[in-house]
Motif scaffolding. Structure first.
Motif, PDB file in Angstrom:
ATOM      1  N   LEU A  45       0.839  -1.199   0.000  1.00 36.98           N
ATOM      2  CA  LEU A  45       0.000   0.000   0.000  1.00 36.98           C
ATOM      3  C   LEU A  45       0.873   1.248   0.000  1.00 36.98           C
ATOM      4  N   GLN A  46       1.935   1.249   0.787  1.00 33.37           N
ATOM      5  CA  GLN A  46       2.876   2.372   0.792  1.00 33.37           C
ATOM      6  C   GLN A  46       3.528   2.521  -0.582  1.00 33.37           C
ATOM      7  N   LEU A  47       3.879   1.415  -1.197  1.00 32.24           N
ATOM      8  CA  LEU A  47       4.537   1.438  -2.501  1.00 32.24           C
ATOM      9  C   LEU A  47       3.635   2.050  -3.569  1.00 32.24           C
ATOM     10  N   VAL A  48       2.413   1.562  -3.695  1.00 28.59           N
ATOM     11  CA  VAL A  48       1.528   2.101  -4.737  1.00 28.59           C
ATOM     12  C   VAL A  48       1.118   3.530  -4.426  1.00 28.59           C
ATOM     13  N   THR A  49       1.005   3.869  -3.151  1.00 24.95           N
ATOM     14  CA  THR A  49       0.689   5.246  -2.779  1.00 24.95           C
ATOM     15  C   THR A  49       1.833   6.177  -3.172  1.00 24.95           C
TER      16      THR A  49
ATOM     17  N   SER B 115       6.923   2.253 -12.019  1.00 23.98           N
ATOM     18  CA  SER B 115       5.819   3.201 -12.203  1.00 23.98           C
ATOM     19  C   SER B 115       4.486   2.475 -12.025  1.00 23.98           C
ATOM     20  N   LEU B 116       3.486   3.237 -11.673  1.00 22.96           N
ATOM     21  CA  LEU B 116       2.135   2.718 -11.491  1.00 22.96           C
ATOM     22  C   LEU B 116       1.435   2.698 -12.844  1.00 22.96           C
TER      23      LEU B 116
ATOM     24  N   ALA C  31      12.469   5.028   1.035  1.00 18.59           N
ATOM     25  CA  ALA C  31      11.199   5.583   1.501  1.00 18.59           C
ATOM     26  C   ALA C  31      10.397   4.558   2.299  1.00 18.59           C
ATOM     27  N   LEU C  32      10.421   3.311   1.855  1.00 17.79           N
ATOM     28  CA  LEU C  32       9.662   2.261   2.530  1.00 17.79           C
ATOM     29  C   LEU C  32      10.444   1.604   3.670  1.00 17.79           C
TER      30      LEU C  32
ATOM     31  N   SER D 219       1.834   6.718  -6.828  1.00 17.39           N
ATOM     32  CA  SER D 219       0.709   7.502  -7.348  1.00 17.39           C
ATOM     33  C   SER D 219       1.046   8.989  -7.445  1.00 17.39           C
ATOM     34  N   ALA D 220       2.073   9.423  -6.734  1.00 17.46           N
ATOM     35  CA  ALA D 220       2.436  10.839  -6.702  1.00 17.46           C
ATOM     36  C   ALA D 220       3.483  11.219  -7.750  1.00 17.46           C
ATOM     37  N   VAL D 221       4.048  10.231  -8.439  1.00 18.86           N
ATOM     38  CA  VAL D 221       5.126  10.494  -9.404  1.00 18.86           C
ATOM     39  C   VAL D 221       4.881   9.713 -10.688  1.00 18.86           C
TER      40      VAL D 221
END
Length: 95
Positions: free
Chosen positions: A14-18, A71-72, A34-35, A21-23
Motif C-alpha cells: 500500500l505504501q509502494l503504490v501510494t 511506475s504505477l 522511503a519504505l 501515485s504521486a510520481v
C-alpha cells in the motif's frame, strides 16, 4: 469488505503504490529508502505488483549505473483508488 484489494492491502505494498501515485516513476533505491525495506523485500513486492499489472518496471543506466525504475500503471491507479474508497467506507462505518 467489497473493494478491498488483498494484493495491495499489505502495508508495504500500500505504501509502494501510494508513493508511486504521486510520481510518474521512481527509482528502486528511492523506493527502498522511503519504505525502509531491503532490496529483496522491495523486489518481491514489485514483482507481485508487476505480475498483477499494477506496476511497470524497467531497467536503464542512470549516472553510469544500472537502475530499475518503477511506475504505477492505469490498472494500478484504479486499484488504489478503489481500495482507498473501500477503506473510507470502512472508516465511515466506525463513526
Amino acid at each position: 469488505m467489497a473493494g478491498l484489494d488483498p494484493l495491495i492491502h499489505a502495508p508495504a505494498r500500500l505504501q509502494l503504490v501510494t508513493a508511486l501515485s504521486a510520481v510518474s516513476e521512481a527509482e528502486f533505491a528511492t523506493l527502498r529508502s522511503a519504505l525502509e525495506v531491503s532490496d529483496s523485500v522491495l523486489s518481491k513486492h514489485v514483482s507481485a505488483l508487476v505480475e498483477a499489472g499494477y506496476v511497470r518496471s524497467r531497467k536503464s543506466v542512470h549516472a553510469g549505473r544500472r537502475t530499475t525504475w518503477v511506475s504505477l500503471t492505469p490498472a494500478g491507479r484504479r486499484a488504489l483508488h478503489d481500495h482507498v474508497a473501500a477503506l473510507r467506507r470502512l472508516i465511515d462505518a466506525v463513526q
